[in-house]
Design an enzyme around this catalytic site. Structure first.
Site, PDB file in Angstrom:
ATOM      1  CE  LYS A   1      -0.294  -0.250   5.004  1.00  0.00           C
ATOM      2  NZ  LYS A   1      -0.955   0.297   6.171  1.00  0.00           N
TER       3      LYS A   1
ATOM      4  CE1 TYR B   1      13.045  31.394   3.625  1.00  0.00           C
ATOM      5  CE2 TYR B   1      12.723  29.020   3.675  1.00  0.00           C
ATOM      6  CZ  TYR B   1      12.722  30.216   2.979  1.00  0.00           C
ATOM      7  OH  TYR B   1      12.413  30.245   1.654  1.00  0.00           O
TER       8      TYR B   1
HETATM    9  C1  LIG Z   1      -3.952  -4.310   8.004  1.00  0.00           C
HETATM   10  C2  LIG Z   1      -2.465  -4.189   7.866  1.00  0.00           C
HETATM   11  N1  LIG Z   1      -1.730  -5.299   7.762  1.00  0.00           N
HETATM   12  C3  LIG Z   1      -0.398  -5.254   7.637  1.00  0.00           C
HETATM   13  C4  LIG Z   1       0.285  -4.054   7.621  1.00  0.00           C
HETATM   14  C5  LIG Z   1       1.780  -4.060   7.506  1.00  0.00           C
HETATM   15  O1  LIG Z   1       2.356  -3.625   8.706  1.00  0.00           O
HETATM   16  P1  LIG Z   1       3.949  -3.593   8.910  1.00  0.00           P
HETATM   17  O2  LIG Z   1       4.445  -2.566   7.962  1.00  0.00           O
HETATM   18  O3  LIG Z   1       4.131  -3.201  10.323  1.00  0.00           O
HETATM   19  O4  LIG Z   1       4.447  -4.953   8.581  1.00  0.00           O
HETATM   20  C6  LIG Z   1      -0.438  -2.867   7.731  1.00  0.00           C
HETATM   21  C7  LIG Z   1       0.272  -1.581   7.739  1.00  0.00           C
HETATM   22  O5  LIG Z   1      -0.009  -0.655   8.420  1.00  0.00           O
HETATM   23  C8  LIG Z   1      -1.857  -2.933   7.853  1.00  0.00           C
HETATM   24  O6  LIG Z   1      -2.598  -1.813   7.948  1.00  0.00           O
END
Ligand SMILES: Cc1ncc(COP(=O)(O)O)c(C=O)c1O
Length: 377
Positions: free
Chosen positions: A35, A263
Site C-alpha cells: 500500500k 530561514y
Molecule cells: C492491516 C495491515 N496489515 C499489515 C500491515 C503491515 O504492517 P507492517 O508494515 O508493520 O508490517 C499494515 C500496515 O499498516 C496494515 O494496515
C-alpha cells in the site's frame, strides 16, 4: 553518478528480505504489503520483487491501489481492506481482487455488486479485535457470519479468510487481541464458515509472536528492510534496507564566522567554514522537524544539517572538509554502508521509519537497481 534527487530502490534487497522473513516465520502463506506506493518504494516494482522472493499474496489499503497492480499485469492474489463508503466494488470483483469486509453493510454492498455481475466475490472478513479502527465489531459477528454463510450457500461470495490486525502496544494487549480473534474464529466456524486463510500479524507480530502467525502473515516494513522495533535494528533482524535517498551537492560556499543560515537563522557559523547546499527539502519528504538533528553522508564523512530544512533544500556544515559541487549526498540508506538509516532520521524527526520512507515526494525520481545477492548476517 547519482541524480539530483533520487530514491534508489534495491529490488534484490526486497527479494532477500522476503526470503529471509519466510525462513524465520515459516507460515504457509506470505502477504507483501505494498500500500501507499509500496511504502514510497514503488508498488508495482516492489510487488514483483516480493513475489519473486516468495510472497504469494499482495496487500493494499484500497481498491485503486489494487487495480494499479492488476493494470501493471500482476495476476497474484491481492487483498484490499479499506473502502470508501460509496465504493464501487464491481471493478475489483471483475479484476479478481479479494475484498476485506469490515461491516455487515459492506458485506451486502459486495454481495449486491457480485450479484449484478453474476460473479462470485472473494471476501476476507476483518474482525475488530482491539484497534478500534475498521473491522466487524464483536457485537455484529453473529449477524455478519450468518449472512456471509447464507451468501456463500447462494453462490454469491466465498469467505476465503478471516483476519484482523494487532496494535503491537504491549505483549499483554496483543494477547488480549489474540484471545478476541480466537473467539471470532470460533464464532465463524459455528456459523459454518470454513476460511482457507487466517491471518493476524504484520511485521512485528510475525517476527516476535509465533501464536499470531496462523496461516499467513502480512509483511510491510520488514520487507522493505526496516525494523518495526525500537530495540532491534535491521541488521539485528538480518534485513537489508531497500531504499537509499540521495542527491548531489548543488553549491558550495565559504562563509565568515557569524553568517546566518536558512530561514530564521536558527544556526550561525561558529567560525569561518564551508557550507554545502543539498537540493532536497520537505516537499521531497525530508522532515522539517529533523532540523538541527539529522546528518547526511558526503564521501566517507557524516555532516550535520544546519539551519532550517526548507521546502526544496537544506544546508550542510562541511567544516574544513573539501566538498565539491556534484558530490553525492546520502541522506539515508543501509547503515551497514556507513550511511544514516531511515530509523536515525525518524529519531531525529520524532517519528517512525515508516513515516520517513512513505513520505518521499513525487519529485524524487525512483531508480531501481538489483544489487549482487547478499545477506545482512
Ligand atoms: C492491516 C495491515 N496489515 C499489515 C500491515 C503491515 O504492517 P507492517 O508494515 O508493520 O508490517 C499494515 C500496515 O499498516 C496494515 O494496515
Amino acid at each position: 553518478m547519482s541524480g539530483f534527487r533520487e530514491a534508489v530502490i534495491d529490488l534484490a534487497a526486497v527479494r532477500a528480505n522476503v526470503s529471509r522473513l519466510r525462513d524465520v516465520i515459516g507460515t504457509p502463506h506470505t502477504m507483501a504489503v505494498v500500500k501507499a506506493n509500496g511504502y514510497g518504494h514503488g508498488a508495482v516494482q516492489v510487488a514483483r520483487a516480493a513475489l519473486e522472493g516468495g510472497a504469494d499474496w499482495l496487500g493494499v489499503a484500497d481498491i485503486t491501489e489494487a487495480l494499479e497492480l492488476r493494470n501493471a499485469g500482476i495476476t497474484a492474489p491481492v487483498l484490499a481492506w479499506l473502502h470508501d463508503p460509496d465504493a464501487d466494488f464491481a471493478p475489483a470483483i471483475e479484476a479478481g481482487i479479494d475484498l476485506g469486509i469490515s461491516s455487515v453493510t459492506q458485506l451486502r454492498q459486495v454481495a449486491d455488486a457480485a450479484g449484478s455481475l453474476g460473479r462470485v466475490a472473494s471476501v476476507q472478513l476483518k474482525l475488530e479485535t482491539g484497534l478500534s479502527r475498521n473491522g466487524i465489531h464483536e457485537s455484529a459477528w453473529d449477524e455478519a457470519f450468518a449472512l456471509a454463510a447464507e451468501l456463500e450457500d447462494a453462490g454469491t461470495l466465498r469467505v476465503l479468510a478471516v483476519f484482523s490486525h494487532l496494535s503491537n502496544a504491549s505483549p499483554a494487549d496483543d494477547a488480549d487481541s489474540i484471545a478476541s480473534f480466537e473467539r471470532g474464529l470460533a464464532a465463524a466456524s459455528r456459523a459454518g464458515l470454513t476460511p482457507e486463510l487466517v491471518h493476524l500479524a504484520s511485521s512485528a507480530g510475525a517476527i516476535r509472536i509465533p501464536a499470531a502467525r496462523y496461516s499467513m502473515v502480512r509483511l510491510g516494513i520488514s520487507m522493505y528492510g526496516l525494523s518495526p522495533f525500537s530495540d532491534a535494528t535491521s541488521e539485528d533482524l538480518g534485513l537489508i534496507p531497500a531504499m537509499t535517498l540521495r542527491g548531489r551537492v548543488a553549491s558550495v560556499r565559504r562563509v565568515p564566522a557569524g553568517a546566518g543560515v536558512s530561514y530564521d537563522y536558527t544556526w550561525r557559523a561558529p567560525v569561518e567554514c564551508t557550507l554545502a547546499l543539498v537540493p532536497l527539502g520537505y516537499a521531497d519528504g525530508v522532515p522539517r522537524q529533523a532540523t538541527g538533528q539529522a546528518e547526511v553522508r558526503i564521501g566517507d564523512v557524516r555532516h550535520p544539517i544546519v539551519g532550517r530544512i526548507a521546502m526544496d533544500q537544506f544546508v550542510v556544515f562541511a567544516d574544513q572538509h573539501s566538498i565539491a559541487v556534484g558530490d553525492e549526498v546520502v541522506l539515508f540508506g543501509d547503515p551497514a554502508t556507513g550511511a544514516p538509516g531511515a530509523t536515525e532520521w525518524a529519531d531525529a524527526a520524532g517519528t517512525i521509519n515508516y513515516d520517513i520512507v512513505t513520505r518521499i515526494g513525487a519529485r524524487v525520481v525512483r531508480r531501481y537497481i538489483d544489487s549482487e545477492p547478499r545477506t545482512a548476517d
